[in-house]
Design a protein around this motif. Structure first.
Motif, PDB file in Angstrom:
ATOM      1  N   PHE A 132      -3.195   2.550 -11.820  1.00 56.70           N
ATOM      2  CA  PHE A 132      -3.952   2.092 -11.162  1.00 56.70           C
ATOM      3  C   PHE A 132      -3.532   0.980 -10.765  1.00 56.70           C
ATOM      4  N   ALA A 133      -2.045   0.559 -11.270  1.00 51.32           N
ATOM      5  CA  ALA A 133      -1.571  -0.720  -9.789  1.00 51.32           C
ATOM      6  C   ALA A 133      -0.909   0.394  -8.731  1.00 51.32           C
ATOM      7  N   ALA A 134      -0.088   1.105  -8.919  1.00 53.27           N
ATOM      8  CA  ALA A 134      -0.026   2.346  -7.917  1.00 53.27           C
ATOM      9  C   ALA A 134      -1.598   2.277  -6.445  1.00 53.27           C
ATOM     10  N   THR A 135      -2.757   2.462  -7.335  1.00 51.28           N
ATOM     11  CA  THR A 135      -3.874   2.447  -6.076  1.00 51.28           C
ATOM     12  C   THR A 135      -4.036   1.290  -5.510  1.00 51.28           C
ATOM     13  N   VAL A 136      -3.652   0.127  -6.407  1.00 53.07           N
ATOM     14  CA  VAL A 136      -4.095  -1.005  -5.909  1.00 53.07           C
ATOM     15  C   VAL A 136      -3.543  -1.531  -4.864  1.00 53.07           C
ATOM     16  N   ALA A 137      -2.260  -1.081  -4.961  1.00 47.90           N
ATOM     17  CA  ALA A 137      -0.764  -0.617  -4.705  1.00 47.90           C
ATOM     18  C   ALA A 137      -1.367  -0.547  -2.898  1.00 47.90           C
ATOM     19  N   THR A 138      -2.233   0.362  -3.300  1.00 48.02           N
ATOM     20  CA  THR A 138      -2.189   1.216  -1.192  1.00 48.02           C
ATOM     21  C   THR A 138      -2.803   0.436  -0.605  1.00 48.02           C
ATOM     22  N   VAL A 139      -3.271  -0.574  -0.923  1.00 48.76           N
ATOM     23  CA  VAL A 139      -4.534  -0.815  -0.456  1.00 48.76           C
ATOM     24  C   VAL A 139      -3.919  -2.228   0.868  1.00 48.76           C
ATOM     25  N   PRO A 140      -2.840  -2.480   0.537  1.00 53.57           N
ATOM     26  CA  PRO A 140      -1.898  -4.150   1.619  1.00 53.57           C
ATOM     27  C   PRO A 140      -1.376  -2.910   2.110  1.00 53.57           C
ATOM     28  N   VAL A 141      -0.996  -1.727   2.034  1.00 52.60           N
ATOM     29  CA  VAL A 141      -0.424  -0.355   2.787  1.00 52.60           C
ATOM     30  C   VAL A 141      -1.191   0.385   3.856  1.00 52.60           C
ATOM     31  N   VAL A 142      -2.458   0.137   3.243  1.00 53.29           N
ATOM     32  CA  VAL A 142      -3.561   0.996   4.917  1.00 53.29           C
ATOM     33  C   VAL A 142      -4.072  -0.040   5.022  1.00 53.29           C
ATOM     34  N   ILE A 143      -4.845  -1.366   4.921  1.00 53.84           N
ATOM     35  CA  ILE A 143      -4.970  -2.413   5.901  1.00 53.84           C
ATOM     36  C   ILE A 143      -3.312  -2.866   7.241  1.00 53.84           C
ATOM     37  N   MET A 144      -2.476  -2.980   6.176  1.00 53.98           N
ATOM     38  CA  MET A 144      -1.150  -2.944   7.923  1.00 53.98           C
ATOM     39  C   MET A 144      -1.449  -2.099   7.907  1.00 53.98           C
ATOM     40  N   LEU A 145      -1.496  -0.421   8.119  1.00 51.67           N
ATOM     41  CA  LEU A 145      -1.119   0.265   8.768  1.00 51.67           C
ATOM     42  C   LEU A 145      -2.199   0.120   9.456  1.00 51.67           C
ATOM     43  N   VAL A 146      -3.551   0.060   9.786  1.00 47.64           N
ATOM     44  CA  VAL A 146      -4.538  -0.419  10.551  1.00 47.64           C
ATOM     45  C   VAL A 146      -3.765  -1.376  11.362  1.00 47.64           C
ATOM     46  N   TYR A 147      -4.306  -2.897  10.727  1.00 47.79           N
ATOM     47  CA  TYR A 147      -3.394  -3.934  11.736  1.00 47.79           C
ATOM     48  C   TYR A 147      -1.912  -3.231  12.416  1.00 47.79           C
ATOM     49  N   LEU A 148      -0.989  -2.606  12.499  1.00 47.32           N
ATOM     50  CA  LEU A 148      -0.586  -1.895  12.905  1.00 47.32           C
ATOM     51  C   LEU A 148      -0.821  -0.802  14.383  1.00 47.32           C
ATOM     52  N   ALA A 149      -1.717   0.099  13.826  1.00 46.95           N
ATOM     53  CA  ALA A 149      -2.259   0.490  15.214  1.00 46.95           C
ATOM     54  C   ALA A 149      -3.049  -0.583  15.424  1.00 46.95           C
TER      55      ALA A 149
END
Length: 293
Positions: A265-282
């Protein structure tokens, strides 16, 4: 008789004729390290997010499911924490941009070359201090008997105390140099002749700023926002120190790694900032901000 070239010379001549092969060999080691240490860790993170934890033994169960994501997006508590985290990161970015721009402009356009060097060192100096020292210094200043309340008390006012506001203040201070330096670099590349031409054509100061300076330095501002937004998005220490009862996504990750012992579950929550930053960078890639990094 024709002299035979030594192997080292023949190898040097061979690689000289094949620059692409030479470049590939030179970059192979760092790219291999990047692939294993960074991309490999991200891949492991995404894979672990689809696993679960046995409630009785606490062991990780490698059965694939979307249960962690269902829990994350269906629980209102986690949605609130996600929105709070994104809101704090966005507010820190805006605050830093508002503070950094006039400072960077004074450094790039008003200060002498000698003063520019001194000011750049002054901006970078806080980065050499410990993160914890700076965060706890703000905790002391924001406390009930701290410096901020002492300054505001004669006016019948009080400081924000510990909470979201204190978190924004602390993170804005911590990441401010990361906003100042890209904007300073962008303003330094801005030709003075453009500003002078705008004034010669009758434009007032605000019109020059809005029509000339801001559009040309906007990629530099966005470049700085990548640092401030991403660093705030993943932070969990500052909110622990000055956030009171507030939580951010980083705190949820930390708590599930430690006390809850729920790594999937910690890994699941950690994916949220990663996905947000990937979208932001795009999104910001279209502004040319990545060229200013």
């Amino acid at each position: 008789m024709t002299a035979v070239s030594p192997p080292s010379r023949r190898a040097s001549a061979f690689f000289f004729r094949k620059p692409r092969l030479r470049l590939t060999i030179l970059l192979s080691a760092p790219l291999l390290w990047l692939g294993l240490a960074y991309l490999g860790a991200l891949a492991a993170l995404f894979v672990t997010a689809f696993w679960s934890t046995d409630v009785f033994t606490g062991q990780v169960v490698t059965n694939w499911s979307f249960d962690n994501f269902v829990t994350l997006f269906s629980d209102s508590v986690y949605r609130t924490i996600t929105l709070r985290t994104v809101g704090i990161a966005a507010l820190v970015t805006v605050v830093d941009a508002v503070i950094a721009f006039p400072m960077a402009f004074a450094m790039a356009k008003l200060a002498s070359p000698r003063a520019q060097r001194i000011l750049v060192i002054a901006v970078m100096t806080p980065l050499w201090a410990s993160y914890l020292v700076k965060a706890y210094a703000w905790r002391t200043m924001l406390s009930g008997n701290g410096a901020i309340n002492w300054l505001l008390d004669p006016f019948g006012l009080s400081g924000p105390g510990y909470g979201v506001a204190a978190t924004v203040i602390t993170l804005s201070y911590l990441w401010l140099p990361y906003m100042i330096l890209p904007i300073y670099a962008g303003l330094e590349r801005l030709p003075d002749s453009l500003v002078d031409a705008s004034g010669d054509l009758g434009a007032k100061s605000f019109r020059t700023f809005r029509s000339v300076i801001l559009p040309l330095t906007f990629p530099a501002i966005v470049a700085g926002s990548i640092f401030t937004f991403s660093l705030s998005l993943g932070d969990y220490i500052a909110v622990k120190i000055v956030g009171g009862t507030s939580q951010m996504l980083g705190n949820v990750v930390y708590d599930n790694i430690g006390a809850a012992n729920n790594l999937p579950f910690a890994a699941t929550v950690a994916t949220v900032p990663v996905v947000i930053m990937l979208v932001y960078l795009a999104v910001v890639r279209r502004t040319g901000a990545l060229d200013n990094l």
